[in-house]
Scaffold this motif. Structure first.
Motif, PDB file in Angstrom:
ATOM      1  N   MET A 231     -31.021  44.079  49.954  1.00 34.37           N
ATOM      2  CA  MET A 231     -30.342  43.188  49.012  1.00 34.37           C
ATOM      3  C   MET A 231     -30.272  41.763  49.553  1.00 34.37           C
ATOM      4  O   MET A 231     -30.413  40.803  48.802  1.00 34.37           O
ATOM      5  CB  MET A 231     -28.940  43.707  48.709  1.00 34.37           C
ATOM      6  N   ALA A 232     -30.080  41.608  50.851  1.00 29.76           N
ATOM      7  CA  ALA A 232     -30.044  40.276  51.450  1.00 29.76           C
ATOM      8  C   ALA A 232     -31.399  39.582  51.317  1.00 29.76           C
ATOM      9  O   ALA A 232     -31.465  38.385  51.024  1.00 29.76           O
ATOM     10  CB  ALA A 232     -29.633  40.364  52.914  1.00 29.76           C
ATOM     11  N   ILE A 233     -32.469  40.324  51.505  1.00 29.24           N
ATOM     12  CA  ILE A 233     -33.808  39.736  51.382  1.00 29.24           C
ATOM     13  C   ILE A 233     -34.108  39.386  49.927  1.00 29.24           C
ATOM     14  O   ILE A 233     -34.654  38.320  49.632  1.00 29.24           O
ATOM     15  CB  ILE A 233     -34.873  40.686  51.959  1.00 29.24           C
ATOM     16  N   VAL A 234     -33.719  40.240  48.999  1.00 31.79           N
ATOM     17  CA  VAL A 234     -33.926  39.944  47.574  1.00 31.79           C
ATOM     18  C   VAL A 234     -33.118  38.711  47.163  1.00 31.79           C
ATOM     19  O   VAL A 234     -33.595  37.863  46.408  1.00 31.79           O
ATOM     20  CB  VAL A 234     -33.579  41.177  46.709  1.00 31.79           C
ATOM     21  N   ALA A 235     -31.890  38.597  47.679  1.00 32.45           N
ATOM     22  CA  ALA A 235     -31.083  37.409  47.398  1.00 32.45           C
ATOM     23  C   ALA A 235     -31.741  36.153  47.959  1.00 32.45           C
ATOM     24  O   ALA A 235     -31.707  35.087  47.328  1.00 32.45           O
ATOM     25  CB  ALA A 235     -29.682  37.581  47.970  1.00 32.45           C
ATOM     26  N   GLU A 236     -32.339  36.268  49.127  1.00 27.89           N
ATOM     27  CA  GLU A 236     -33.047  35.130  49.723  1.00 27.89           C
ATOM     28  C   GLU A 236     -34.256  34.743  48.869  1.00 27.89           C
ATOM     29  O   GLU A 236     -34.510  33.561  48.651  1.00 27.89           O
ATOM     30  CB  GLU A 236     -33.492  35.494  51.143  1.00 27.89           C
ATOM     31  N   ILE A 237     -34.991  35.719  48.370  1.00 23.25           N
ATOM     32  CA  ILE A 237     -36.139  35.437  47.509  1.00 23.25           C
ATOM     33  C   ILE A 237     -35.684  34.762  46.214  1.00 23.25           C
ATOM     34  O   ILE A 237     -36.295  33.793  45.763  1.00 23.25           O
ATOM     35  CB  ILE A 237     -36.937  36.730  47.231  1.00 23.25           C
ATOM     36  N   ALA A 238     -34.586  35.236  45.638  1.00 24.15           N
ATOM     37  CA  ALA A 238     -34.069  34.621  44.408  1.00 24.15           C
ATOM     38  C   ALA A 238     -33.619  33.183  44.662  1.00 24.15           C
ATOM     39  O   ALA A 238     -33.895  32.276  43.866  1.00 24.15           O
ATOM     40  CB  ALA A 238     -32.912  35.451  43.865  1.00 24.15           C
TER      41      ALA A 238
ATOM     42  N   LEU B 183     -34.648  31.107  47.029  1.00 22.97           N
ATOM     43  CA  LEU B 183     -35.801  30.248  47.272  1.00 22.97           C
ATOM     44  C   LEU B 183     -36.618  30.023  46.001  1.00 22.97           C
ATOM     45  O   LEU B 183     -37.188  28.954  45.809  1.00 22.97           O
ATOM     46  CB  LEU B 183     -36.664  30.839  48.383  1.00 22.97           C
ATOM     47  N   GLY B 184     -36.676  31.023  45.134  1.00 20.72           N
ATOM     48  CA  GLY B 184     -37.351  30.831  43.850  1.00 20.72           C
ATOM     49  C   GLY B 184     -36.645  29.798  42.993  1.00 20.72           C
ATOM     50  O   GLY B 184     -37.277  28.945  42.351  1.00 20.72           O
ATOM     51  N   PHE B 185     -35.319  29.836  42.983  1.00 17.48           N
ATOM     52  CA  PHE B 185     -34.544  28.842  42.248  1.00 17.48           C
ATOM     53  C   PHE B 185     -34.751  27.456  42.853  1.00 17.48           C
ATOM     54  O   PHE B 185     -34.911  26.470  42.136  1.00 17.48           O
ATOM     55  CB  PHE B 185     -33.063  29.233  42.264  1.00 17.48           C
ATOM     56  N   LEU B 186     -34.767  27.379  44.177  1.00 16.70           N
ATOM     57  CA  LEU B 186     -35.003  26.112  44.853  1.00 16.70           C
ATOM     58  C   LEU B 186     -36.396  25.573  44.527  1.00 16.70           C
ATOM     59  O   LEU B 186     -36.558  24.374  44.264  1.00 16.70           O
ATOM     60  CB  LEU B 186     -34.846  26.288  46.358  1.00 16.70           C
ATOM     61  N   LEU B 187     -37.381  26.440  44.511  1.00 19.58           N
ATOM     62  CA  LEU B 187     -38.747  26.027  44.186  1.00 19.58           C
ATOM     63  C   LEU B 187     -38.828  25.487  42.762  1.00 19.58           C
ATOM     64  O   LEU B 187     -39.429  24.434  42.519  1.00 19.58           O
ATOM     65  CB  LEU B 187     -39.715  27.193  44.364  1.00 19.58           C
TER      66      LEU B 187
END
Length: 109
Positions: free
Chosen positions: A33-40, A42-46
């Motif tokens: 869940m922590a990794i998925v939150a990080e991906i989300a 960074l996707g929002f940041l991108l």
């Protein structure tokens, strides 16, 4: 560049990586869940940085058409470049997070 990298880039783009490492150490069951939150994140940041980069690129183009090479087009181009740098850093972070998630899936956790 060393101070800039340490102060801004490593601190802002690296704190979530340290967060994921802390979750892995303290609560391994929550790591996915922590990794998925990080991906989300960074996707929002991108997406945000890409939009800002596009807006400043349009502003720079319009100012160049209207005024030629003056202060405002230069400022707009500089802002677009900074947003583009942030976008490229978030893409790098996405690649690292995706690699970490793939390794976690292959590890069977």
């Amino acid at each position: 560049m060393g101070g800039f990298r340490e102060h801004l880039i490593d601190r802002y783009f690296g704190f979530r990586e340290r967060y994921v490492a802390a979750v892995a150490e303290r609560a391994p069951a929550s790591l996915r869940m922590a990794i998925v939150a990080e991906i989300a994140r960074l996707g929002f940041l991108l997406a945000g940085c890409g939009l800002i980069c596009a807006v400043f690129a349009v502003l720079a183009w319009g100012a160049l058409q209207r005024e030629g090479v003056t202060l405002w087009p230069s400022v707009f181009v500089l802002c677009a470049l900074v947003a583009g740098l942030a976008s490229s850093l978030s893409v790098r972070g996405l690649a690292v997070a995706a690699r970490r998630l793939r390794a976690l899936r292959e590890g069977g956790s």
